[in-house]
Design an enzyme around this catalytic site. Sequence first.
Site, mmCIF file in Angstrom:
data_model
loop_
_atom_site.group_PDB
_atom_site.id
_atom_site.type_symbol
_atom_site.label_atom_id
_atom_site.label_comp_id
_atom_site.label_asym_id
_atom_site.label_seq_id
_atom_site.Cartn_x
_atom_site.Cartn_y
_atom_site.Cartn_z
ATOM 1 N N ASP A 38 14.342 -27.366 -22.921
ATOM 2 C CA ASP A 38 15.029 -25.993 -22.918
ATOM 3 C C ASP A 38 14.815 -25.218 -21.738
ATOM 4 O O ASP A 38 13.871 -24.504 -21.385
ATOM 5 C CB ASP A 38 14.830 -25.006 -24.168
ATOM 6 C CG ASP A 38 13.246 -24.782 -24.303
ATOM 7 O OD1 ASP A 38 12.423 -25.652 -23.895
ATOM 8 O OD2 ASP A 38 13.083 -24.049 -25.215
ATOM 9 N N GLU A 58 3.192 -23.475 -15.198
ATOM 10 C CA GLU A 58 3.715 -24.259 -16.512
ATOM 11 C C GLU A 58 4.689 -25.333 -15.754
ATOM 12 O O GLU A 58 4.641 -26.317 -16.271
ATOM 13 C CB GLU A 58 4.783 -22.995 -17.004
ATOM 14 C CG GLU A 58 5.805 -23.694 -18.030
ATOM 15 C CD GLU A 58 6.574 -22.674 -18.631
ATOM 16 O OE1 GLU A 58 7.155 -22.875 -19.748
ATOM 17 O OE2 GLU A 58 7.240 -21.765 -17.919
#
Length: 502
Positions: free
Chosen positions: A275, A458
């Site tokens: 996403d 991340e």
Amino acid sequence: MIDTGLQTSGALFEAVQRARVFEDSKTFPDSVPLAPPERIREEFIALLGDFVRSRFALPEQGADAPVTVGPAPNLAAHIDALWATLTRDADHADAAHGSLIPLPHPYVVPGGRFREIYYWDSYFTMLGLVPSGQFDLVENMVRNFAWLIDTHGHIPNGNRRYFLSRSQPPMFAFMLRLLEQERGVEAVRPWLPSVEREYAWWMARAPIAHTGRATPDRRTVRLPDGALLNRYWDECNAPREESFAEDVELHARAAPSQQDELYRNLRAAAESGWDFSSRWCGEDGRLEGIRTTDLIPVDLNCLLFRIERMLGDWLARQEDRRAVDYRLAAERRRAAIVKHCWNEERGWFFDWSWRDGTQSGCWSLAGVFPLYCGLADEAQAERVARNLAGRFLRAGGLVATLADSREQWDSPNGWAPLQWAAVQGLLDYGYAELAQEVATRFVDLADRVWRRTGKLMEKYDVCDLSLDAGGGEYPVQDGFGWTNGVVRAFIERFGLDAYRRV
């Protein structure tokens, strides 16, 4: 759109009307502002903020506070020290009115704004916990996920109540493989009922008669040829609670033909873990045209193929006759994936649109999952390896897709779980040199950023090593669970800790 005033549109109008401040709903629209509209808006927002802060305990703003530990001689030692800062004790079940689903055993969070466990993240985190000597924590996380399956019927996206309507890529059986590798096959036996229950949740389907057309039902799609494959889905068709404003704004920009199922498609993409990505969108790659539920994702179906194979093997060792059923299901799924997702001309596995009856054409690293899950044949694996080296490999590892859409799961970004799937798949098919090259480039990039910033991120810009990754709905987070796990596992697997390329 005509601006008819504070008393007829906007957040203040909706708040007054939904709360039924006035018995007659016509009262507020007919009222007259006693101050300039912009001042009233500012005062309303300030009052609302003060009210929320006085009635709610806000979470720590982890996104703004870096995860810090003491000096370390190398990246592996730094990661080993980070686990303690990312580990949470078993939750107390006393926050009855909060959104957290309390877990009975300790667990690791990704870091930053992600203050809870995330399902597929946790598997890649576990990969690093093993060489870090934290296997007790791996076992506790397995217990938590089994508890979630037994309590809720599936593993939600994360342990928040607003995540219960969806899951994430099914990695629980892969977590059990880690147990098996460390403790032997007997360590898996107590958890097999939970694996089967989760599998049944993914395969749940109403008894719909086959009509020769594609017939979707929740997370399954019966294709015209009779094959049964899976898609991502969400039980809700409403803005995501954790991204409410962003979803509502996107809905307002979308074409009328896209609005009916836009929220569900956004949520389904969140279930995928990707996403967001141009992978889920139309030809123009714009998020307003997202169509996640129209696609049969090659990665999801490969993971389910592998779960069917693992269940078949584990149950066969118990002389359980149902092992044959799982093995047959795996072979049927393999044939369907190859038929619909393999492109012989391009030498790649693509997602399949059940609505259009065509391949998506989006070059994404989902195409490595047939190797990661052992589904591809040798000729297919050779073509995939060649395309990985020729199309996806960059200075810092592999790009998620070949499209630069400004979404975070697209170029120029590289993500730890996709590096792992590619490297492990290449190793399994004998492409050890390319596997080591991918792993080394990714570890070198993580090491470079860590030495410059003190952080593990991340995601990374794998194309320009001087830039930070971007895209997405929030700033780049540090911590970071699955990057720590994959980098630590690569260091262990390839002996990279003392190796620094110029």
